[in-house]
Write a protein that holds these residues in place. Structure first.
Motif, PDB file in Angstrom:
ATOM      1  N   ASN A  88       0.840  -1.297  -0.024  1.00  0.00           N
ATOM      2  CA  ASN A  88       0.120  -0.015  -0.052  1.00  0.00           C
ATOM      3  C   ASN A  88       0.902   1.506  -0.011  1.00  0.00           C
ATOM      4  O   ASN A  88       0.342   2.317  -0.291  1.00  0.00           O
ATOM      5  CB  ASN A  88      -0.813   0.019   0.989  1.00  0.00           C
ATOM      6  N   ALA A  89       2.075   1.307   0.503  1.00  0.00           N
ATOM      7  CA  ALA A  89       2.657   2.384   0.518  1.00  0.00           C
ATOM      8  C   ALA A  89       3.053   3.298  -0.759  1.00  0.00           C
ATOM      9  O   ALA A  89       3.373   2.179  -1.759  1.00  0.00           O
ATOM     10  CB  ALA A  89       4.372   2.071   0.962  1.00  0.00           C
ATOM     11  N   GLY A  90       2.821   4.455  -0.532  1.00  0.00           N
ATOM     12  CA  GLY A  90       2.911   5.277  -2.075  1.00  0.00           C
ATOM     13  C   GLY A  90       3.135   6.638  -1.749  1.00  0.00           C
ATOM     14  O   GLY A  90       2.513   6.957  -0.717  1.00  0.00           O
ATOM     15  N   ILE A  91       3.372   7.453  -2.799  1.00  0.00           N
ATOM     16  CA  ILE A  91       3.479   8.940  -2.599  1.00  0.00           C
ATOM     17  C   ILE A  91       2.924   9.394  -4.107  1.00  0.00           C
ATOM     18  O   ILE A  91       2.875   8.495  -5.110  1.00  0.00           O
ATOM     19  CB  ILE A  91       4.792   9.440  -2.179  1.00  0.00           C
ATOM     20  N   THR A  92       2.439  10.718  -4.171  1.00  0.00           N
ATOM     21  CA  THR A  92       1.958  11.320  -5.172  1.00  0.00           C
ATOM     22  C   THR A  92       2.810  12.570  -5.515  1.00  0.00           C
ATOM     23  O   THR A  92       3.513  13.003  -4.466  1.00  0.00           O
ATOM     24  CB  THR A  92       0.388  11.581  -5.035  1.00  0.00           C
ATOM     25  N   LEU A  93       2.457  13.072  -6.668  1.00  0.00           N
ATOM     26  CA  LEU A  93       3.155  14.231  -7.285  1.00  0.00           C
ATOM     27  C   LEU A  93       2.187  14.906  -8.255  1.00  0.00           C
ATOM     28  O   LEU A  93       1.900  14.502  -9.395  1.00  0.00           O
ATOM     29  CB  LEU A  93       4.420  14.109  -7.840  1.00  0.00           C
ATOM     30  N   SER A  94       1.559  16.206  -7.679  1.00  0.00           N
ATOM     31  CA  SER A  94       0.702  16.709  -8.561  1.00  0.00           C
ATOM     32  C   SER A  94       1.381  17.722  -9.195  1.00  0.00           C
ATOM     33  O   SER A  94       1.310  18.989  -8.386  1.00  0.00           O
ATOM     34  CB  SER A  94      -0.651  17.024  -7.655  1.00  0.00           C
ATOM     35  N   LYS A  95       1.797  17.917 -10.232  1.00  0.00           N
ATOM     36  CA  LYS A  95       2.659  18.720 -11.071  1.00  0.00           C
ATOM     37  C   LYS A  95       2.730  18.490 -12.502  1.00  0.00           C
ATOM     38  O   LYS A  95       2.900  17.339 -12.920  1.00  0.00           O
ATOM     39  CB  LYS A  95       4.102  18.809 -10.545  1.00  0.00           C
ATOM     40  N   GLN A  96       2.877  19.370 -13.639  1.00  0.00           N
ATOM     41  CA  GLN A  96       2.854  19.089 -14.688  1.00  0.00           C
ATOM     42  C   GLN A  96       4.118  18.422 -14.929  1.00  0.00           C
ATOM     43  O   GLN A  96       5.306  19.229 -14.498  1.00  0.00           O
ATOM     44  CB  GLN A  96       2.611  20.418 -15.663  1.00  0.00           C
ATOM     45  N   PHE A  97       4.195  17.361 -15.897  1.00  0.00           N
ATOM     46  CA  PHE A  97       5.592  16.766 -16.200  1.00  0.00           C
ATOM     47  C   PHE A  97       6.769  17.794 -16.422  1.00  0.00           C
ATOM     48  O   PHE A  97       7.748  17.672 -16.310  1.00  0.00           O
ATOM     49  CB  PHE A  97       5.163  15.950 -17.433  1.00  0.00           C
ATOM     50  N   VAL A  98       6.231  18.757 -17.446  1.00  0.00           N
ATOM     51  CA  VAL A  98       7.412  19.795 -17.916  1.00  0.00           C
ATOM     52  C   VAL A  98       7.978  20.565 -16.834  1.00  0.00           C
ATOM     53  O   VAL A  98       9.191  21.015 -17.007  1.00  0.00           O
ATOM     54  CB  VAL A  98       6.812  20.590 -19.036  1.00  0.00           C
ATOM     55  N   ASN A 112       6.845   4.006  -5.543  1.00  0.00           N
ATOM     56  CA  ASN A 112       5.386   3.418  -5.910  1.00  0.00           C
ATOM     57  C   ASN A 112       5.523   2.040  -6.767  1.00  0.00           C
ATOM     58  O   ASN A 112       4.905   1.269  -6.702  1.00  0.00           O
ATOM     59  CB  ASN A 112       4.696   4.372  -6.869  1.00  0.00           C
ATOM     60  N   LEU A 113       6.665   2.048  -7.477  1.00  0.00           N
ATOM     61  CA  LEU A 113       6.791   1.011  -8.312  1.00  0.00           C
ATOM     62  C   LEU A 113       7.910  -0.035  -7.665  1.00  0.00           C
ATOM     63  O   LEU A 113       7.944  -1.117  -7.491  1.00  0.00           O
ATOM     64  CB  LEU A 113       7.202   1.408  -9.892  1.00  0.00           C
ATOM     65  N   GLN A 114       9.227   0.525  -7.541  1.00  0.00           N
ATOM     66  CA  GLN A 114      10.383  -0.306  -7.294  1.00  0.00           C
ATOM     67  C   GLN A 114      10.033  -0.673  -5.767  1.00  0.00           C
ATOM     68  O   GLN A 114      10.559  -1.620  -5.231  1.00  0.00           O
ATOM     69  CB  GLN A 114      11.590   0.542  -6.952  1.00  0.00           C
ATOM     70  N   GLY A 115       9.419   0.044  -4.810  1.00  0.00           N
ATOM     71  CA  GLY A 115       8.819  -0.306  -3.592  1.00  0.00           C
ATOM     72  C   GLY A 115       8.016  -1.400  -3.734  1.00  0.00           C
ATOM     73  O   GLY A 115       8.254  -2.332  -2.646  1.00  0.00           O
ATOM     74  N   VAL A 116       7.219  -1.499  -4.541  1.00  0.00           N
ATOM     75  CA  VAL A 116       6.265  -2.593  -4.582  1.00  0.00           C
ATOM     76  C   VAL A 116       7.048  -3.831  -4.832  1.00  0.00           C
ATOM     77  O   VAL A 116       6.932  -5.058  -4.521  1.00  0.00           O
ATOM     78  CB  VAL A 116       5.026  -2.338  -5.460  1.00  0.00           C
ATOM     79  N   MET A 117       7.831  -3.915  -5.879  1.00  0.00           N
ATOM     80  CA  MET A 117       8.628  -5.137  -6.274  1.00  0.00           C
ATOM     81  C   MET A 117       9.772  -5.360  -5.186  1.00  0.00           C
ATOM     82  O   MET A 117       9.986  -6.480  -4.918  1.00  0.00           O
ATOM     83  CB  MET A 117       9.589  -4.549  -7.497  1.00  0.00           C
ATOM     84  N   ALA A 156       4.120  10.826 -13.403  1.00  0.00           N
ATOM     85  CA  ALA A 156       5.033   9.695 -12.602  1.00  0.00           C
ATOM     86  C   ALA A 156       4.032   8.914 -11.913  1.00  0.00           C
ATOM     87  O   ALA A 156       4.317   7.598 -11.883  1.00  0.00           O
ATOM     88  CB  ALA A 156       6.156  10.602 -11.637  1.00  0.00           C
ATOM     89  N   TYR A 157       3.078   9.346 -11.104  1.00  0.00           N
ATOM     90  CA  TYR A 157       1.950   8.715 -10.339  1.00  0.00           C
ATOM     91  C   TYR A 157       1.237   7.608 -11.347  1.00  0.00           C
ATOM     92  O   TYR A 157       1.313   6.359 -10.926  1.00  0.00           O
ATOM     93  CB  TYR A 157       1.132   9.490  -9.653  1.00  0.00           C
TER      94      TYR A 157
END
Length: 249
Positions: A88-98, A112-117, A156-157
């Motif tokens: 369940n552990a995860g973080i978010t980022l609300s920001k335009q990619f550029v 979010n991804l490597q942590g799950v793995m 990214a999220y």
């Protein structure tokens, strides 16, 4: 009957906290991890202990495999082999990619991804031992509706959650031979601390496109996680279940 051992990453707040509470009604030992908010994690432990549920709390940065392995080892020493892992552990980022810098994207991808793995790789040996007792091992990964829709401003999220879906399906195929089933749940806009940080425009969009015209509750997610880990649910694996009130992107 031996107690189930359930390990929940990010179990101190929001959806993770509610998942711990849902399993507390069962015959379980619960181990939860946290990254920053030690106080909230300890409050979960106190609540469970008051209900006579054994609970342990572990600080953890899921980006580090060695730390993940250390937590798994500690849980095994205290409770025995692990039956259920909830990533369940995860973080978010609300920001335009550029406008994102490399460090910000790296943190989201690594958590979010490597942590799950990392957590899955560390826990599978314990899950394999538990299945020798004629029990199914369970892994439930917490994904997101953004894995399907791709929210603007959450590149990214969204990418990590799409990766979690793919990882879930591959693990389901790989681990079925060991009687370990792997599924994911993909919540939509659930009322938590994380979603409180999202822009008002995002909230308005959710209400517009959701068939149910409301946000979800943490209990809506925990109920499905608990169902996937129920002894009667034995033939579902590799699935991504969307819990989004009919949010059609």
């Amino acid at each position: 009957m031996s107690k189930k051992v359930v390990l929940v990453t990010g179990g101190g707040r929001g959806i993770g906290r509610e998942i711990c509470m849902a399993f507390a009604s069962e015959n379980t030992h619960i181990a939860l991890t946290y990254t920053r908010d030690a106080q909230s994690a300890e409050q979960v432990k106190q609540t469970l202990t008051a209900r006579h549920i054994s609970c342990s709390v572990h600080p953890l940065n899921v980006q580090n495999f060695s730390l993940c392995q250390s937590v798994v080892d500690a849980v095994e020493r205290e409770y025995g082999t692990i039956n259920v892992l909830v990533n369940n552990a995860g973080i978010t980022l609300s920001k335009q990619f550029v406008n994102c810098d490399e460090t910000e994207n790296e943190a989201v991808l690594s958590t979010n991804l490597q942590g799950v793995m990392n957590m899955t790789l560390a826990t599978v040996p314990s899950l394999k031992k538990s299945t020798k007792n004629a029990e199914l091992g369970r892994i439930v990964n917490i994904s997101s509706n953004t894995s399907l829709c791709g929210n603007a401003g959450q590149v990214a999220y969204s990418v990590t959650k799409a990766g979690v879906n793919g990882f879930t399906r591959v693990c389901a195929r790989t681990l079925a031979q060991y009687d370990i089933v792997v599924n994911a749940v993909a919540p939509g806009y659930i009322d938590t601390d994380m979603t409180h940080d999202l822009p008002e425009s995002t909230y308005s969009h959710v209400l517009k496109v959701s068939a149910m015209k409301r946000t979800g509750r943490v209990e809506d997610v925990s109920a499905i996680v608990q169902l996937l880990c129920d002894d009667h649910c034995q033939y579902m694996t590799g699935q991504v279940i969307h819990i989004d009130g009919g949010k059609f992107c």
